[in-house]
Design a protein around this motif. Structure first.
Motif, mmCIF file in Angstrom:
data_model
loop_
_atom_site.group_PDB
_atom_site.id
_atom_site.type_symbol
_atom_site.label_atom_id
_atom_site.label_comp_id
_atom_site.label_asym_id
_atom_site.label_seq_id
_atom_site.Cartn_x
_atom_site.Cartn_y
_atom_site.Cartn_z
ATOM 1 N N PHE A 1 39.762 35.174 44.122
ATOM 2 C CA PHE A 1 40.658 34.468 43.218
ATOM 3 C C PHE A 1 40.558 34.943 41.773
ATOM 4 C CE2 PHE A 1 39.697 31.095 46.490
ATOM 5 C CZ PHE A 1 40.864 31.315 47.208
ATOM 6 N N LEU A 2 39.585 35.781 41.470
ATOM 7 C CA LEU A 2 39.394 36.247 40.087
ATOM 8 C C LEU A 2 40.628 36.948 39.530
ATOM 9 C CD1 LEU A 2 35.812 37.760 39.685
ATOM 10 C CD2 LEU A 2 36.770 35.735 38.590
ATOM 11 N N HIS A 3 41.347 37.676 40.379
ATOM 12 C CA HIS A 3 42.491 38.446 39.885
ATOM 13 C C HIS A 3 43.599 37.560 39.323
ATOM 14 C CE1 HIS A 3 44.436 37.602 43.760
ATOM 15 N NE2 HIS A 3 45.560 38.086 43.238
ATOM 16 N N GLN A 4 43.613 36.299 39.711
ATOM 17 C CA GLN A 4 44.627 35.397 39.158
ATOM 18 C C GLN A 4 44.385 35.178 37.661
ATOM 19 O OE1 GLN A 4 45.716 32.216 42.364
ATOM 20 N NE2 GLN A 4 43.542 32.711 42.602
ATOM 21 N N ALA A 5 43.144 34.909 37.320
ATOM 22 C CA ALA A 5 42.803 34.683 35.913
ATOM 23 C C ALA A 5 42.754 35.985 35.125
ATOM 24 C CB ALA A 5 41.455 33.957 35.815
ATOM 25 N N LEU B 1 38.293 29.804 33.296
ATOM 26 C CA LEU B 1 38.335 29.800 34.753
ATOM 27 C C LEU B 1 38.393 28.380 35.284
ATOM 28 C CD1 LEU B 1 35.780 32.539 35.874
ATOM 29 C CD2 LEU B 1 38.252 32.554 36.148
ATOM 30 N N HIS B 2 39.332 28.135 36.153
ATOM 31 C CA HIS B 2 39.453 26.870 36.849
ATOM 32 C C HIS B 2 38.376 26.840 37.934
ATOM 33 C CE1 HIS B 2 41.203 23.911 39.618
ATOM 34 N NE2 HIS B 2 41.839 23.447 38.563
ATOM 35 N N ASP C 1 39.107 28.992 40.832
ATOM 36 C CA ASP C 1 38.911 30.432 40.642
ATOM 37 C C ASP C 1 37.471 30.849 40.875
ATOM 38 O OD1 ASP C 1 41.613 30.875 39.856
ATOM 39 O OD2 ASP C 1 41.119 30.240 37.818
ATOM 40 N N LYS C 2 36.555 29.939 40.661
ATOM 41 C CA LYS C 2 35.129 30.246 40.789
ATOM 42 C C LYS C 2 34.639 30.195 42.236
ATOM 43 C CE LYS C 2 34.143 28.357 36.219
ATOM 44 N NZ LYS C 2 33.440 27.318 35.473
ATOM 45 N N ASN D 1 34.888 43.294 39.795
ATOM 46 C CA ASN D 1 34.706 41.895 39.364
ATOM 47 C C ASN D 1 34.123 41.778 37.957
ATOM 48 O OD1 ASN D 1 35.743 41.014 41.763
ATOM 49 N ND2 ASN D 1 33.779 40.456 42.648
ATOM 50 N N GLN E 1 36.846 42.365 35.575
ATOM 51 C CA GLN E 1 37.742 41.205 35.568
ATOM 52 C C GLN E 1 37.168 40.070 34.733
ATOM 53 O OE1 GLN E 1 39.972 39.984 39.110
ATOM 54 N NE2 GLN E 1 38.835 41.577 40.209
ATOM 55 N N ILE F 1 38.829 38.321 31.420
ATOM 56 C CA ILE F 1 38.985 36.862 31.324
ATOM 57 C C ILE F 1 38.358 36.353 30.031
ATOM 58 C CG2 ILE F 1 38.230 34.682 32.360
ATOM 59 C CD1 ILE F 1 38.499 36.213 35.126
#
Length: 88
Positions: A71-75, A61-62, A65-66, A47, A50, A54
């Motif tokens: 969901f961190l891997h999306q950003a 980060l949306h 995502d937080k 993390n 990641q 980012i």
């Protein structure tokens, strides 16, 4: 970092499905293939790493995502794509 064999196989399968969908919907098959290959590129990355990806790639980060580390891997994946020269 590298992907586990399981995650890599999953990404290969997703890329093949993405190609089929691209053909069906008349969109760029190569872009779909690359998106499928990269969709989990940072899924198994620490993390803290990641978050650095980012930050270093200007990804905002949306709030969604937080909500969870899952969901961190999306950003961070989007940040990695930028790092690789992919901007579409």
């Amino acid at each position: 970092d590298t992907l586990s064999d399981r995650r890599f196989y999953h990404s290969l399968c997703v890329s093949q499905s993405a190609i089929k969908l691209a053909k069906r919907y008349g969109v760029d098959e190569e872009k779909a293939e690359v998106a499928g290959l990269l969709h989990d590129i940072t899924k198994e990355t620490d993390n803290a790493v990641q978050l650095e990806i980012i930050k270093n790639n200007g990804i905002e980060l949306h709030s969604f995502d937080k909500k969870s580390d899952k969901f961190l891997h999306q950003a961070s994946g989007a940040g990695m794509a930028i790092k690789l020269g992919i901007d579409d």
